[in-house]
Design an enzyme around this catalytic site. Sequence first.
Site, mmCIF file in Angstrom:
data_model
loop_
_atom_site.group_PDB
_atom_site.id
_atom_site.type_symbol
_atom_site.label_atom_id
_atom_site.label_comp_id
_atom_site.label_asym_id
_atom_site.label_seq_id
_atom_site.Cartn_x
_atom_site.Cartn_y
_atom_site.Cartn_z
ATOM 1 N N TYR A 139 35.121 84.398 63.574
ATOM 2 C CA TYR A 139 35.016 82.972 63.913
ATOM 3 C C TYR A 139 35.745 82.113 62.876
ATOM 4 O O TYR A 139 36.388 81.110 63.201
ATOM 5 C CB TYR A 139 33.541 82.594 63.995
ATOM 6 N N ASN A 140 35.649 82.497 61.613
ATOM 7 C CA ASN A 140 36.313 81.762 60.540
ATOM 8 C C ASN A 140 37.808 81.606 60.801
ATOM 9 O O ASN A 140 38.374 80.525 60.626
ATOM 10 C CB ASN A 140 36.070 82.474 59.214
ATOM 11 N N ASP B 279 35.465 95.558 65.541
ATOM 12 C CA ASP B 279 34.722 94.997 64.410
ATOM 13 C C ASP B 279 33.322 94.546 64.824
ATOM 14 O O ASP B 279 32.360 94.708 64.068
ATOM 15 C CB ASP B 279 35.478 93.803 63.819
ATOM 16 N N GLY B 280 33.205 93.974 66.029
ATOM 17 C CA GLY B 280 31.899 93.520 66.505
ATOM 18 C C GLY B 280 30.923 94.670 66.667
ATOM 19 O O GLY B 280 29.727 94.524 66.377
#
Length: 261
Positions: free
Chosen positions: A168-169, A55-56
């Site tokens: 991060y969420n 995803d990054g």
Amino acid sequence: IYTLSLHDALPIWLMKFYFNSSETIEAISTKDKFVKLYGQNKVENADIIVPIGGDGFLLKNLHDFHNLKIPFFGVNYGSVGFLMNSQSDENLETIINNSQKTILNPLQLKASDKKNKIFNSIAYNEVSIMRQTHQAAKINIKINGIERMNGLICDGVLVSTAAGSTAYNLSAHGSIIPLDSNLLALTPISAFRPRRWRGALLSEKTKINLEVTSSDSRPASITADHNEFRDITKAEIHSSNKNSCVILFDNKQSMEERILK
């Protein structure tokens, strides 16, 4: 963010790919295989951009190429792969022609620091404001111009898109948001007061204002994906369709299954 059928699918014999891989051995090997099967085009001449990684890595491609207005079809060689597609032996052109597309609207950030310098950035994952020192940050929160929280004491607070909700969420105990929900997550990071506040889900149309109080003794920085700005006093965050991107998904992999994974 909304999802619809890919009615404007390209004829298979006309499809032009640009393959881009992360630096893992598996991703590079897959890129080489795809290039041999389908050819490689310059990114500006391609019909489809295929990031191969996690995803990054897809996020990096969105920032690098969003201005080209070309759809992205990610192939997962990362961990979660919420925005990616599983590797398949089926013809890639066939999968893409039958895929679903989702439009990702990024967050637009406008922030100012102690010297009243203005910073602007976009974020496809999240905008997070964090303490810069050992001292916890003090933050006031306004939603659509109305103050909803006065004196949040915390390590920080973030605003996440649905696309960024598994990043991060999620680590900060925020909810995973379906891509077609048109929601944003407002999530505290290690909140001390109010201690039990776990955040909120807000409409994508919401305008969020964050104010860092006691910024001289309790400085804070703000990050929009990979762009960081220091000594921030105020920030305004809202969703914007100005730099939207189209992400393609294999229609054999339902969004419900992605969320459960």
